[in-house]
Design an enzyme around this catalytic site. Structure first.
Site, mmCIF file in Angstrom:
data_model
loop_
_atom_site.group_PDB
_atom_site.id
_atom_site.type_symbol
_atom_site.label_atom_id
_atom_site.label_comp_id
_atom_site.label_asym_id
_atom_site.label_seq_id
_atom_site.Cartn_x
_atom_site.Cartn_y
_atom_site.Cartn_z
ATOM 1 N N ARG A 1 68.891 -39.868 82.164
ATOM 2 C CA ARG A 1 69.614 -40.395 81.359
ATOM 3 C C ARG A 1 69.670 -41.847 81.322
ATOM 4 O O ARG A 1 70.526 -42.519 80.671
ATOM 5 C CB ARG A 1 70.873 -39.700 81.012
ATOM 6 C CG ARG A 1 70.713 -38.205 80.358
ATOM 7 C CD ARG A 1 72.011 -37.482 80.169
ATOM 8 N NE ARG A 1 71.908 -36.438 79.851
ATOM 9 C CZ ARG A 1 71.238 -35.688 78.635
ATOM 10 N NH1 ARG A 1 70.959 -36.553 77.661
ATOM 11 N NH2 ARG A 1 71.038 -34.423 78.542
ATOM 12 N N TYR B 1 64.697 -38.429 79.321
ATOM 13 C CA TYR B 1 65.129 -38.520 78.211
ATOM 14 C C TYR B 1 64.836 -39.736 77.236
ATOM 15 O O TYR B 1 64.624 -39.798 76.049
ATOM 16 C CB TYR B 1 66.246 -37.732 77.692
ATOM 17 C CG TYR B 1 66.430 -36.296 78.154
ATOM 18 C CD1 TYR B 1 65.625 -35.489 77.877
ATOM 19 C CD2 TYR B 1 67.694 -36.108 78.917
ATOM 20 C CE1 TYR B 1 65.517 -34.213 78.523
ATOM 21 C CE2 TYR B 1 67.683 -34.787 79.582
ATOM 22 C CZ TYR B 1 66.750 -33.814 79.282
ATOM 23 O OH TYR B 1 66.888 -32.652 79.858
ATOM 24 N N ASP C 1 58.015 -24.321 75.334
ATOM 25 C CA ASP C 1 59.354 -23.784 75.481
ATOM 26 C C ASP C 1 59.896 -22.691 74.545
ATOM 27 O O ASP C 1 59.718 -22.840 73.241
ATOM 28 C CB ASP C 1 60.442 -24.848 75.278
ATOM 29 C CG ASP C 1 61.653 -24.650 75.573
ATOM 30 O OD1 ASP C 1 62.382 -23.872 74.952
ATOM 31 O OD2 ASP C 1 62.383 -25.361 76.768
ATOM 32 N N GLU D 1 64.924 -22.888 82.199
ATOM 33 C CA GLU D 1 65.974 -24.044 81.818
ATOM 34 C C GLU D 1 67.098 -23.265 81.248
ATOM 35 O O GLU D 1 67.800 -24.093 80.446
ATOM 36 C CB GLU D 1 65.500 -24.922 81.171
ATOM 37 C CG GLU D 1 64.167 -25.887 81.658
ATOM 38 C CD GLU D 1 63.535 -26.636 80.646
ATOM 39 O OE1 GLU D 1 62.811 -27.670 81.136
ATOM 40 O OE2 GLU D 1 63.645 -26.294 79.432
ATOM 41 N N HIS E 1 58.247 -34.521 76.202
ATOM 42 C CA HIS E 1 58.401 -34.333 75.063
ATOM 43 C C HIS E 1 57.611 -35.260 74.252
ATOM 44 O O HIS E 1 57.050 -36.237 74.822
ATOM 45 C CB HIS E 1 59.823 -34.561 74.496
ATOM 46 C CG HIS E 1 60.827 -33.542 74.929
ATOM 47 N ND1 HIS E 1 62.134 -33.637 75.179
ATOM 48 C CD2 HIS E 1 60.468 -32.333 75.328
ATOM 49 C CE1 HIS E 1 62.611 -32.535 75.636
ATOM 50 N NE2 HIS E 1 61.645 -31.483 75.833
ATOM 51 N N HIS F 1 59.857 -33.292 85.009
ATOM 52 C CA HIS F 1 60.158 -33.530 83.481
ATOM 53 C C HIS F 1 60.502 -35.055 83.394
ATOM 54 O O HIS F 1 61.217 -35.685 84.031
ATOM 55 C CB HIS F 1 61.207 -32.762 83.162
ATOM 56 C CG HIS F 1 61.338 -32.512 81.502
ATOM 57 N ND1 HIS F 1 61.539 -33.796 80.730
ATOM 58 C CD2 HIS F 1 61.142 -31.448 80.888
ATOM 59 C CE1 HIS F 1 61.503 -32.897 79.617
ATOM 60 N NE2 HIS F 1 61.363 -31.691 79.582
ATOM 61 N N HIS G 1 58.666 -22.654 79.621
ATOM 62 C CA HIS G 1 59.887 -22.856 79.793
ATOM 63 C C HIS G 1 60.481 -21.446 79.170
ATOM 64 O O HIS G 1 60.569 -21.477 77.964
ATOM 65 C CB HIS G 1 60.519 -23.991 79.136
ATOM 66 C CG HIS G 1 60.059 -25.448 79.961
ATOM 67 N ND1 HIS G 1 60.267 -26.508 79.291
ATOM 68 C CD2 HIS G 1 59.707 -25.227 81.239
ATOM 69 C CE1 HIS G 1 60.043 -27.598 80.268
ATOM 70 N NE2 HIS G 1 59.665 -26.784 81.400
ATOM 71 N N ASP H 1 68.394 -27.034 69.359
ATOM 72 C CA ASP H 1 67.975 -26.805 70.862
ATOM 73 C C ASP H 1 69.108 -26.739 71.639
ATOM 74 O O ASP H 1 69.839 -27.367 72.455
ATOM 75 C CB ASP H 1 67.333 -28.237 71.247
ATOM 76 C CG ASP H 1 66.784 -28.046 72.742
ATOM 77 O OD1 ASP H 1 66.698 -27.063 73.325
ATOM 78 O OD2 ASP H 1 66.459 -29.212 73.159
ATOM 79 N N GLU I 1 55.167 -30.921 75.594
ATOM 80 C CA GLU I 1 56.220 -29.860 75.446
ATOM 81 C C GLU I 1 56.521 -29.866 73.938
ATOM 82 O O GLU I 1 56.648 -30.891 73.363
ATOM 83 C CB GLU I 1 57.423 -30.100 76.109
ATOM 84 C CG GLU I 1 58.339 -28.830 76.150
ATOM 85 C CD GLU I 1 59.690 -28.985 76.780
ATOM 86 O OE1 GLU I 1 60.532 -28.358 76.592
ATOM 87 O OE2 GLU I 1 59.665 -29.743 77.780
ATOM 88 N N HIS J 1 69.996 -23.828 74.608
ATOM 89 C CA HIS J 1 69.354 -22.713 75.593
ATOM 90 C C HIS J 1 70.436 -21.751 75.829
ATOM 91 O O HIS J 1 71.633 -22.136 75.681
ATOM 92 C CB HIS J 1 68.736 -23.203 76.738
ATOM 93 C CG HIS J 1 67.559 -24.167 76.792
ATOM 94 N ND1 HIS J 1 66.938 -24.545 77.676
ATOM 95 C CD2 HIS J 1 67.172 -24.774 75.343
ATOM 96 C CE1 HIS J 1 66.016 -25.423 77.122
ATOM 97 N NE2 HIS J 1 66.094 -25.514 75.904
ATOM 98 N N HIS K 1 62.900 -23.665 71.913
ATOM 99 C CA HIS K 1 62.202 -24.500 71.059
ATOM 100 C C HIS K 1 61.492 -23.873 70.116
ATOM 101 O O HIS K 1 61.489 -24.325 68.664
ATOM 102 C CB HIS K 1 61.472 -25.673 71.728
ATOM 103 C CG HIS K 1 62.245 -26.367 72.764
ATOM 104 N ND1 HIS K 1 61.539 -27.557 73.587
ATOM 105 C CD2 HIS K 1 63.567 -26.508 72.795
ATOM 106 C CE1 HIS K 1 62.703 -27.836 74.357
ATOM 107 N NE2 HIS K 1 63.953 -27.332 74.023
#
Length: 284
Positions: A36, A69, A177, A259, A106, A66, A214, A227, A143, A229, A180
């Site tokens: 982040r 973001y 995923d 995840e 992403h 990954h 994922h 989204d 992804e 999980h 997702h």
């Protein structure tokens, strides 16, 4: 079969390997830096060597990193767009130094400028990144997303369009995923829906490009575009769907990364145990 979890890099990045080993993983995923924030520094040579040495001892492969973001290769904002390209190139070089095989990303948000323009921006940016790192062995995995807001990737056609526009196609694959997919409207919870999803992946993108799944259950209903999980078998997708996925011979060469929520100290252990049992116990 390669099964692992997304593990923390808290402390030193090489400590993530031991965390994965303790859980019995033979593959793993990490953020190579704070997901982040923009990069504040670089890993030193000692950290890189310790990571590679520890990984060699634990026989964990492949390793996935990954992309953080903040990066957005579909952004219409010039500063963010150029900054994202620069950050990706740095991440690619760092992944190569660590011996990481795949970067998972992403496909960005077009910020209400339209999917077509967003796909074109992303594709152009990815071509620049791959050209600037053309000697790198690191591959990029696109992804899929749940389809919230202006995010690209909620349908496999987006991945196909991007791959079609990539010059170095051999360096690009896909990551599926499950949460997702379900939130985007692909009904993985039922055998017919699962088969249709696999058929579409194969027809539109090609199963040979599917390098990573994922494994995440979904807190929300089919087509919710949310989204969120959930623990394996505790959400809307359910145990039987994951049993089907884990025992699908077509996916034998695909890695699986959890995840799932880390809301208790032993959450990863419990989810891994569930997945291993579903893998061993075939229905009928």
């Amino acid at each position: 079969m390669r099964i692992g979890v997304h593990v923390s890099i808290a402390g030193h990045i090489y400590q993530s390997i031991e965390r994965a080993r303790v859980l019995g993983c033979n593959t793993m995923q990490i953020f190579s830096r704070d997901p982040r924030q923009w990069r504040k520094g670089r890993l030193n040579l000692q950290e890189i060597e310790e990571f590679k040495k520890s990984r060699s001892k634990c026989n964990i492969a492949p390793v996935f990193a990954h992309v953080p973001y903040l990066s957005n290769l579909a952004s219409p904002l010039p500063v963010l767009y150029k900054g994202s390209i620069k950050a990706y190139i740095e991440d690619m070089k760092e992944a190569e130094a660590l011996g990481i095989e795949y970067l998972v990303t992403h496909m960005g948000s077009h910020k209400k400028t339209g999917e077509e323009k967003g796909v074109k921006r992303f594709t152009s940016a990815l071509n620049k990144i791959l050209e600037r790192t053309k000697k790198s062995p690191v591959h990029i995995l696109l992804e899929n997303t749940s389809g919230a807001g202006s995010w690209l990737g909620y349908k496999f056609e987006h991945q196909r369009q991007i791959i079609d526009g990539i010059e170095q196609k051999h360096r690009v694959g896909i990551c599926l995923d499950t949460c997702h997919s379900y939130s985007a409207g692909y009904d993985l919870a039922h055998p017919q829906g699962y088969e249709e999803t696999i058929r579409q992946i194969d027809e539109i993108v090609g199963l040979k490009r599917l390098k990573l799944i994922h494994l995440n259950d979904s807190k929300d209903k089919l087509g919710s575009h949310r989204d969120r999980h959930e623990h394996i078998g505790k959400g809307q997708i359910g145990f039987e769907a994951f049993r089907l996925i884990l025992n699908d011979a077509r996916l034998k060469d695909t890695a699986f990364i959890l995840e799932t929520p880390k809301d208790a100290e032993d959450s990863d252990r419990i989810n891994l145990e569930t997945v291993r049992k579903l893998r061993r116990v075939r229905k009928g």
